[in-house]
Design a protein around this motif. Structure first.
Motif, PDB file in Angstrom:
ATOM      1  N   LEU A  66       0.833  -1.206   0.000  1.00  0.00           N
ATOM      2  CA  LEU A  66       0.000   0.000   0.000  1.00  0.00           C
ATOM      3  C   LEU A  66       0.868   1.256   0.000  1.00  0.00           C
ATOM      4  O   LEU A  66       0.618   2.205  -0.755  1.00  0.00           O
ATOM      5  N   ARG A  67       1.901   1.265   0.823  1.00  0.00           N
ATOM      6  CA  ARG A  67       2.770   2.443   0.882  1.00  0.00           C
ATOM      7  C   ARG A  67       3.550   2.618  -0.424  1.00  0.00           C
ATOM      8  O   ARG A  67       3.742   3.753  -0.892  1.00  0.00           O
ATOM      9  N   ALA A  68       3.971   1.513  -1.035  1.00  0.00           N
ATOM     10  CA  ALA A  68       4.691   1.600  -2.307  1.00  0.00           C
ATOM     11  C   ALA A  68       3.807   2.168  -3.410  1.00  0.00           C
ATOM     12  O   ALA A  68       4.297   2.824  -4.337  1.00  0.00           O
ATOM     13  N   ALA A  69       2.493   1.959  -3.276  1.00  0.00           N
ATOM     14  CA  ALA A  69       1.552   2.473  -4.267  1.00  0.00           C
ATOM     15  C   ALA A  69       1.129   3.915  -3.963  1.00  0.00           C
ATOM     16  O   ALA A  69       0.295   4.477  -4.663  1.00  0.00           O
ATOM     17  N   GLY A  70       1.703   4.485  -2.909  1.00  0.00           N
ATOM     18  CA  GLY A  70       1.389   5.866  -2.564  1.00  0.00           C
ATOM     19  C   GLY A  70       0.158   6.032  -1.706  1.00  0.00           C
ATOM     20  O   GLY A  70      -0.323   7.150  -1.494  1.00  0.00           O
TER      21      GLY A  70
END
Length: 223
Positions: A66-70
């Motif tokens: 989720l964090r990698a996807a912003g």
């Protein structure tokens, strides 16, 4: 406020969903990491409650994806502490907070509200309950009746808050226990009577009515 619960312990997930729904949140529940990531990606949530040890895809991987996807949605991670998983790793993947099982529902709600306030999203969740001349300020954890403030313990506050959130309805001892005690609690359910008696002593005997064989009902003052 919309919350996603990703938790494979179905009893715990159900209890959390029931409690947060009573608090005024819209709640979705899934039971594995793959479904959790898909749901979090496809739907806009105000907060995700994410277990670490999940089938399919663990919570660390879900959070990191989720964090990698912003996606900056606040994430509260849950785990049964066993030495293999630790707080540092959870926070390193981008989680905003971390809670170890078993935990008190009161503590979880406090963490949820703190995360929402931190992100500036907590304003739409009602911070105050009013029943007749009783006022419960959830944010400040203050209770007043007829303008007079009363000091309550954490458990007393949890019992009163739950009864007030369902004012006029009969609430069973089991429901009160589910709301205010650790989910692992398997003691005497009559402990609820102790806290109801304390609330009557502090706030007046007319506020909480016993419905024999069923539970308790919080009623508005007839003044």
């Amino acid at each position: 406020m919309r919350v996603l619960i990703v938790e494979d312990e179905r009893r715990l997930a159900r209890s959390l969903a029931q409690g947060l729904t009573a608090e005024g949140f819209a709640v979705d529940v899934v039971h594995n990491g793959t479904d959790g990531l898909h749901r979090a990606t496809e739907t806009s949530y105000d907060l995700v409650i994410l277990d670490i040890m999940l089938p399919g895809m663990n919570g660390y991987r879900v959070c990191a994806a989720l964090r990698a996807a912003g996606d900056e949605t606040p994430i509260l991670m849950l785990t049964a502490k066993d030495g293999e998983y630790d707080e540092a790793e959870g926070l390193d993947t981008g989680a905003d907070d971390y809670l170890t099982k078993p935990f008190s529902y009161v503590v979880l709600v406090a963490r949820v509200r703190a995360l929402l306030r931190r992100r500036g999203r907590g304003s739409t969740a009602s911070p105050e309950l009013r029943v007749g001349d009783l006022v419960i300020d959830r944010g400040a954890r203050r209770v007043t009746r007829a303008g007079a403030e009363t000091s309550l313990t954490a458990k007393e506050f949890a019992v009163l808050e739950h009864l007030a959130s369902r004012a006029g309805e009969v609430v069973s001892k089991a429901e009160i226990l589910e709301h205010g005690w650790d989910f692992a609690y398997d003691g005497d359910p009559n402990i609820v009577e102790v806290y109801v008696s304390a609330l009557r002593r502090k706030l007046g005997p007319d506020l909480i009515v016993t419905v024999r064989g069923a539970g308790y009902r919080l009623v508005a003052s007839r003044a």
